[in-house]
Design an enzyme around this catalytic site. Sequence first.
Site, PDB file in Angstrom:
ATOM      1  N   LYS A 201       0.790  -1.221   0.000  1.00 41.68           N
ATOM      2  CA  LYS A 201       0.000   0.000   0.000  1.00 41.68           C
ATOM      3  C   LYS A 201       0.822   1.272   0.000  1.00 41.68           C
ATOM      4  CE  LYS A 201      -4.248  -1.608   2.104  1.00 41.68           C
ATOM      5  NZ  LYS A 201      -5.117  -1.469   3.254  1.00 41.68           N
ATOM      6  N   GLY A 359      10.816  -5.232   7.467  1.00 42.66           N
ATOM      7  CA  GLY A 359       9.945  -6.411   7.429  1.00 42.66           C
ATOM      8  C   GLY A 359      10.173  -7.440   6.352  1.00 42.66           C
ATOM      9  N   GLY A 382      10.268  -1.480  11.661  1.00 41.31           N
ATOM     10  CA  GLY A 382       9.725  -0.126  11.821  1.00 41.31           C
ATOM     11  C   GLY A 382      10.800   0.948  11.883  1.00 41.31           C
TER      12      GLY A 382
END
Length: 401
Positions: A201, A359, A382
């Site tokens: 996204k 990730g 993160g």
Amino acid sequence: MVAKPFKTLDDMGDISGKAVLVREDLNVPMQDGSVSDDTRLRAAMPTILELADRGAKVLILAHFGRPKGQKNPEYSLSKITRPLTQVLGRDVQFIPDCCGEAAVDGIAVMRPGDISILENTRFHPGEEKNDPALVEAMAAIGDFYVNDAFSAAHRAHASTEGLAHKLPAFAGRSMEKELDALQAALGEPVKPVAAVVGGAKVSTKLDVLNNLVAKVDHLIIGGGMANTFLHARGVDVGKSLCEKDLAETAEAIFDKAEAAGCTIHLPYDVVVAKEFAANPPSVRTCNVHEVAADEMILDVGPAAVEALGDALKNCRTLVWNGPLGAFEIAPFDKATVALAQTAAALTKEGGLTSVAGGGDTVAALNHAGVAGDFTFVSTAGGAFLEWMEGKDLPGVSALMV
Ligand code: 3PG
Ligand code: MG
């Protein structure tokens, strides 16, 4: 050698017999009670062994999961004592609290060179609040503070940030390597610079894209994100994952890139299928303008990948976050694997500095068999993303001299 903007283990002097609080990231994934990926334990090894060999009492501080300020045996770091012992090849003791009487008692029986893990810092509500009282209590049991947990440095917590202001503070070897690599990749990189940004996204990576277009010469967009940009350019993406409401945002990123002299690369051929499954019968490769209404784009096509490889050949620095396609499922891993292999080969030849993180990225590079051939692969998720967004990481800022 240029002086670093932070102190390292080289600046600690004589530490024999001293109690050194070392913040590591021991937040490893577990499956059926055992560690399913020990990358972070291995990353912690150089600092822990060096401090032990220099005669310190090594007190490892870490969080594990998100116990939200409550003692919860499910999140006890005692589970990591044995796996860490195995990775280090040294005895590791467990101390049932990270401050207070239990900590003092546990430390009292340690000899120089001994290693202990202290219980999950997040069992204390003060950890995530960066509460000065908890900082004080932890500082009371140590002489020095070493932060070796880049992957937790985006958290302004007592053990990642507060302690650095309370005790003499140093970057551990793993932190030092991360900071050096990130500086080489986006701080003062050798140009031209390319960035690969993939993932599902656009909405989760808006800040990343906005920061990068101003900094890099080539921005390669892959994954579901690319569909949103294609849609904004008037391409019919069929039933692909696409955030149509972000068309204007995508346009603004195109404009910003153009003003900054950054070339945005979108695929012009793509791999499509009617269902998202392994090797579906409907899979085919087509021009990006030929996607049917009932098809979805699941990978970058071979012609585009070749062109991307050619673009990389002219670059000297690469930063990579996110896969180009749905790499978990064959054959939609092909573009990611091919481009990662090109980047790895260019790195090996010595022409490219390549830094990857975040990730899925590490899993994708491992799948391509090239993680070891990149200049540096970050252990962070993160924190790597926030760094790519151009944000200051509190745990890092606190170490700056
Ligand atoms: C991580 O696993 O990404 C780090 O250890 C940080 O953990 P957190 O997201 O729970 O703060
Ligand atoms: Mg996380």
